[in-house]
Design an enzyme around this catalytic site. Structure first.
Site: not given
Ligand code: NAD
Length: 497
Positions: A183, A234, A237, A255, A390
């Site tokens: 978002e 994350g 999530t 991921e 992290e």
């Molecule tokens: P986040 O988990 O807060 O959000 C990621 C996505 O999940 C967003 O689109 C969010 O709206 C959605 N989301 C939140 N709650 C949800 C639910 N209950 N059901 C479904 N979707 C939901 O993560 P972030 O802060 O946007 O991203 C950072 C994280 O992403 C870090 O931990 C990073 O390491 C990870 N990441 C991992 C990789 C990889 O390849 N392993 C790549 C990029 C980022």
């Protein structure tokens, strides 16, 4: 603003651009100056359900799913062409939305183009497999089929890159998708859906929903019509999605985060190791899942290494991602900077030393952005939260070691297992250590490179499954065994007179 003047503010559901069912919107903020870039639809659970049902219907109709691999490959290649054609516009949009430097955004767009080209090439390669059947007069074959309806959820740090890792293999195999970008950074994904509409897919094959995962995300992993949830984000999530997907035994691909070690031996090329430690730790202000945020350096060179890092950090230019001199942009949001600051406080309480940075910059022109100074934390050990959790900011910790075994033990002492680096001029040692590291990717004398041809994903709590490479295509396929009896006769197991 010119760049977003014609950009859709809506969701793309069942072949149409639609507002949110309750007309709600969300302001998208530029992290460099906190200006509102644009207001876009904030979807509802009802919108997501409509998108899932449209995807289900389109998949079951089979108009796209049953196309030949050649046709699917042509479609994916057409998306790649659009990305190339709109490279400059997309890169600028990404920098506006994320604050990352324009140079980085251009590199992202080139990678994204390669991802679509790679999966376009794979689309018609799998011709199935014949099996030597042990049963006389039978023919046995194994075929791969698209897995079905896929919900795809992406984070804010590499918005379009992460989306491309999911969209390209899904369309190459013939799945129907419901994509939800973060978002916070939905703009490039919206634009690519406009471009995919120009390419042309049957109604319901590509769907885009917008909004906060906390409000509308749950249905993407709990709905019975979803066959696969592909999530990048994350750890917490990810755990929630995994629990919820259990209700319908829905497939998951996760991921998640990382706390990636970067091991520097005393025989490493010192200048290269310092340079790559900076790249590893500070790229995109450390907001990278594979950030080399844990530097583990041999005690004989530790003091010199720390000093060299700090000297280089003093020269780093922070600023507007659109300025060519900028090396480090802002963090993504106020909440995220608060989190990073909070971790620096935790480090202090744990007894670590903030050797450089650890605060917001004082420069007048950076006060409106969410900037945070590049930070080196010394006097650390693995018991500390700053070493284990992290941070996702421009913050690296430094630990020392004496032996190879100790380096490996420290590096593996983590719940995560995404990626790691090893710097040494002894190639046998490098390969020995690489083999012992429990991580999905290990770089030797390098940090960060990845590409479409090689798989990406994590061991341990960094995730489940792989993206990219042919492994990334496998996530979107089911495997079916078909047996044909060529001389079918009664077997008389039952009711024989
Ligand atoms: P986040 O988990 O807060 O959000 C990621 C996505 O999940 C967003 O689109 C969010 O709206 C959605 N989301 C939140 N709650 C949800 C639910 N209950 N059901 C479904 N979707 C939901 O993560 P972030 O802060 O946007 O991203 C950072 C994280 O992403 C870090 O931990 C990073 O390491 C990870 N990441 C991992 C990789 C990889 O390849 N392993 C790549 C990029 C980022």
């Amino acid at each position: 603003m010119e760049l977003v003047k014609n950009l859709s503010r809506r969701q793309f559901i069942d072949g149409e651009w639609v507002e949110s069912s309750n007309k709600a919107t969300r302001k998208i903020i530029n992290p460099y100056n906190q200006e509102v870039i644009v207001e876009v639809a904030e979807g509802t659970t009802e919108d997501v359900e409509r998108a899932i049902l449209a995807a289900r219907r389109s998949f079951d109709d089979g108009e796209y799913a049953n196309e030949t691999g050649e046709v699917k490959g042509q479609k994916v290649r057409a998306v790649a062409d659009k990305i190339k054609e709109h490279r400059e516009e997309l890169a600028k949009l990404e920098t506006l939305d994320t604050g990352k430097t324009l140079e980085e955004s251009y590199a992202d767009m080139d990678d994204i183009h390669n991802v679509f080209m790679y999966f376009a090439g794979l689309a018609d390669k799998d011709g199935g497999e014949l099996v030597n059947s042990p049963i006389p007069n039978t023919e046995s074959k194994i075929v791969k089929e698209p897995i079905g309806v896929v919900t795809q959820i992406t984070p804010w740090n590499y918005p379009l890159l992460q989306a491309s890792w999911k969209i390209a293999p899904a369309l190459a195999t013939g799945c129907s998708i419901v994509m939800k970008p973060s978002e916070i950074t939905p703009l490039t994904t919206i634009r690519v859906f406009e471009l995919m509409e120009e390419v042309g897919f049957p109604k319901g094959v590509i769907n885009l929903v917008l909004g906060a995962g906390a409000d509308i995300g749950d249905i993407m992993s709990t709905h019975k019509d979803v066959d696969l949830v592909s999530f990048t984000g994350g750890l917490q999530t990810g755990k929630r999605i995994m629990r919820q997907a259990a209700d319908h035994v829905t497939n998951i691909a996760l991921e998640l985060g990382g706390k990636n070690p970067n091991i520097i031996f005393d025989d490493a090329d010192f200048e290269v190791a310092v340079d790559q430690a900076l790249n590893g730790g500070l790229f995109h202000a450390g907001q990278v899942c594979s950030a080399g945020s844990r530097i583990i350096v041999h005690n004989d060179i530790k003091a010199d290494f720390e000093k060299a890092l700090i000297d280089r950090i003093h020269n780093i230019k922070m600023g507007d991602g659109f300025e060519s001199s900028t090396e480090l942009g802002p963090l993504i949001s106020k909440e995220h900077r608060d989190k990073v600051e909070g971790y620096v406080e935790i480090a202090k309480e744990e007894g670590a030393t903030i050797a450089v940075g650890g605060k917001r910059p004082e420069r007048e022109d950076l006060q409106d952005g969410f900037f945070f100074e590049p930070t080196v934390i010394t006097d650390c050990d693995t018991s500390m939260r700053i070493v284990q959790e992290e941070v996702f900011g421009p913050v690296v910790t430094i630990e020392g070691f004496d032996t190879e075994e100790e380096a490996v033990r420290l590096a593996n002492d983590s719940i995560y297992g995404l990626a790691g680096g090893v710097f040494t001029t002894d190639i046998n040692k490098a390969n020995r250590v690489a083999k012992k590291l429990r991580m999905g990717t290990v770089w030797i004398n390098d940090f960060h490179p990845y590409f479409a041809q090689a798989p990406w994903g994590g061991y341990k709590q960094s995730g489940i499954g792989r993206e990219l490479g042919h492994h990334g295509l496998e996530e979107y396929l089911e495997t079916k065994h078909i047996l044909t009896n060529t001389q079918s006769e009664p077997v008389h197991w039952f009711g024989k007179q």
